[in-house]
Write a protein that holds these residues in place. Structure first.
Motif, PDB file in Angstrom:
ATOM      1  N   GLN A 141      20.276  -1.600  35.731  1.00  0.00           N
ATOM      2  CA  GLN A 141      21.604  -1.065  34.685  1.00  0.00           C
ATOM      3  C   GLN A 141      21.033  -0.876  33.250  1.00  0.00           C
ATOM      4  O   GLN A 141      21.637  -0.024  32.783  1.00  0.00           O
ATOM      5  CB  GLN A 141      22.260  -2.599  34.901  1.00  0.00           C
ATOM      6  CG  GLN A 141      23.734  -2.416  34.026  1.00  0.00           C
ATOM      7  CD  GLN A 141      24.729  -3.633  33.944  1.00  0.00           C
ATOM      8  OE1 GLN A 141      23.854  -4.626  34.015  1.00  0.00           O
ATOM      9  NE2 GLN A 141      25.827  -3.537  34.340  1.00  0.00           N
ATOM     10  N   CYS A 142      19.903  -1.563  32.855  1.00  0.00           N
ATOM     11  CA  CYS A 142      19.500  -1.237  31.406  1.00  0.00           C
ATOM     12  C   CYS A 142      18.818   0.125  31.695  1.00  0.00           C
ATOM     13  O   CYS A 142      19.454   1.042  30.527  1.00  0.00           O
ATOM     14  CB  CYS A 142      18.542  -2.347  31.036  1.00  0.00           C
ATOM     15  SG  CYS A 142      17.558  -1.894  29.637  1.00  0.00           S
ATOM     16  N   MET A 143      18.152   0.538  32.538  1.00  0.00           N
ATOM     17  CA  MET A 143      17.635   1.837  32.422  1.00  0.00           C
ATOM     18  C   MET A 143      18.759   2.808  32.630  1.00  0.00           C
ATOM     19  O   MET A 143      18.480   4.068  32.245  1.00  0.00           O
ATOM     20  CB  MET A 143      16.505   2.152  33.642  1.00  0.00           C
ATOM     21  CG  MET A 143      15.388   1.164  33.540  1.00  0.00           C
ATOM     22  SD  MET A 143      14.305   1.691  32.241  1.00  0.00           S
ATOM     23  CE  MET A 143      13.939   3.470  32.797  1.00  0.00           C
TER      24      MET A 143
ATOM     25  N   ALA B 245       5.725   8.916  30.400  1.00  0.00           N
ATOM     26  CA  ALA B 245       5.356   8.640  28.970  1.00  0.00           C
ATOM     27  C   ALA B 245       6.730   8.461  28.074  1.00  0.00           C
ATOM     28  O   ALA B 245       6.958   7.679  27.082  1.00  0.00           O
ATOM     29  CB  ALA B 245       4.710   9.877  28.293  1.00  0.00           C
ATOM     30  N   LYS B 246       7.772   9.337  28.535  1.00  0.00           N
ATOM     31  CA  LYS B 246       9.024   9.305  28.091  1.00  0.00           C
ATOM     32  C   LYS B 246       9.825   8.174  28.274  1.00  0.00           C
ATOM     33  O   LYS B 246      10.644   7.611  27.261  1.00  0.00           O
ATOM     34  CB  LYS B 246       9.983  10.675  28.359  1.00  0.00           C
ATOM     35  CG  LYS B 246       9.732  11.791  27.553  1.00  0.00           C
ATOM     36  CD  LYS B 246      10.696  12.738  28.032  1.00  0.00           C
ATOM     37  CE  LYS B 246      10.603  14.230  27.291  1.00  0.00           C
ATOM     38  NZ  LYS B 246      11.488  15.222  27.732  1.00  0.00           N
ATOM     39  N   GLY B 247       9.858   7.677  29.154  1.00  0.00           N
ATOM     40  CA  GLY B 247      10.389   6.355  29.856  1.00  0.00           C
ATOM     41  C   GLY B 247       9.834   5.171  29.445  1.00  0.00           C
ATOM     42  O   GLY B 247      10.321   4.078  29.883  1.00  0.00           O
ATOM     43  N   LYS B 248       8.714   5.086  28.792  1.00  0.00           N
ATOM     44  CA  LYS B 248       7.895   3.886  28.549  1.00  0.00           C
ATOM     45  C   LYS B 248       8.569   2.978  27.893  1.00  0.00           C
ATOM     46  O   LYS B 248       8.719   1.739  27.983  1.00  0.00           O
ATOM     47  CB  LYS B 248       6.680   4.188  28.173  1.00  0.00           C
ATOM     48  CG  LYS B 248       5.608   3.137  28.068  1.00  0.00           C
ATOM     49  CD  LYS B 248       3.960   3.597  27.726  1.00  0.00           C
ATOM     50  CE  LYS B 248       3.178   3.442  28.724  1.00  0.00           C
ATOM     51  NZ  LYS B 248       1.821   3.701  28.757  1.00  0.00           N
ATOM     52  N   LYS B 249       9.258   3.511  26.733  1.00  0.00           N
ATOM     53  CA  LYS B 249      10.098   2.912  25.707  1.00  0.00           C
ATOM     54  C   LYS B 249      11.166   2.216  26.267  1.00  0.00           C
ATOM     55  O   LYS B 249      11.346   0.891  26.139  1.00  0.00           O
ATOM     56  CB  LYS B 249      10.309   3.657  24.541  1.00  0.00           C
ATOM     57  CG  LYS B 249      11.174   2.863  23.512  1.00  0.00           C
ATOM     58  CD  LYS B 249      11.446   3.824  22.072  1.00  0.00           C
ATOM     59  CE  LYS B 249      12.384   2.906  21.303  1.00  0.00           C
ATOM     60  NZ  LYS B 249      12.563   3.869  20.097  1.00  0.00           N
ATOM     61  N   ALA B 250      12.011   2.756  27.147  1.00  0.00           N
ATOM     62  CA  ALA B 250      13.097   2.231  28.056  1.00  0.00           C
ATOM     63  C   ALA B 250      12.691   1.261  28.720  1.00  0.00           C
ATOM     64  O   ALA B 250      13.250   0.326  28.804  1.00  0.00           O
ATOM     65  CB  ALA B 250      13.645   3.477  28.653  1.00  0.00           C
ATOM     66  N   ASN B 251      11.592   1.448  29.532  1.00  0.00           N
ATOM     67  CA  ASN B 251      11.035   0.449  30.340  1.00  0.00           C
ATOM     68  C   ASN B 251      10.631  -0.853  29.545  1.00  0.00           C
ATOM     69  O   ASN B 251      10.910  -1.997  30.203  1.00  0.00           O
ATOM     70  CB  ASN B 251       9.632   0.774  31.071  1.00  0.00           C
ATOM     71  CG  ASN B 251       9.275  -0.039  32.180  1.00  0.00           C
ATOM     72  OD1 ASN B 251      10.102  -0.663  32.947  1.00  0.00           O
ATOM     73  ND2 ASN B 251       7.796  -0.350  32.111  1.00  0.00           N
TER      74      ASN B 251
END
Length: 117
Positions: A80-82, A101-107
């Protein structure tokens, strides 16, 4: 004049406002009052969320454990957060995105949100 925002933007703004308020007021906002992301709307977005649950649970352990939010598992909270943290025009695999690399912060945000980390 009322601004019309897309569901992800609106949810993100709501969550951001609560996080800002909690950091400004420190101990006033208790963890039991922490902001949860809005539910994923029905339709095509729901399929993306369901794919996240299936794929995430198949490659990571602990997803069926309880998250910090009543009645929500860690994998449900993480997906849900992702969904809310990805760009508005992203329609791909959320787990795959988290590993880029782009998704690392969201992860990182979603691991903390879900209690998976």
């Amino acid at each position: 004049m009322k601004l019309k925002l897309a569901s992800k933007q609106q949810s993100f703004l709501s969550a951001s406002l609560v996080l800002l308020m909690s950091s400004v007021w420190g101990g006033i906002v208790q963890s039991s009052m922490a902001q949860q992301y809005d539910p994923i709307p029905a339709g095509a977005d729901q399929k993306q969320y369901e794919q996240c649950l299936i794929y995430g649970n198949s490659i990571y352990s602990g997803g069926e454990e309880s998250s910090p939010y009543r009645g929500v598992t860690k994998s449900q909270a993480w997906c849900q957060c992702m969904w809310h943290e990805t760009p508005e025009n992203f329609f791909g695999n959320l787990v795959g995105y988290a590993e880029t690399a782009k998704g690392k912060k969201a992860n990182t945000i979603c691991e903390q949100y879900s209690g998976w980390k």
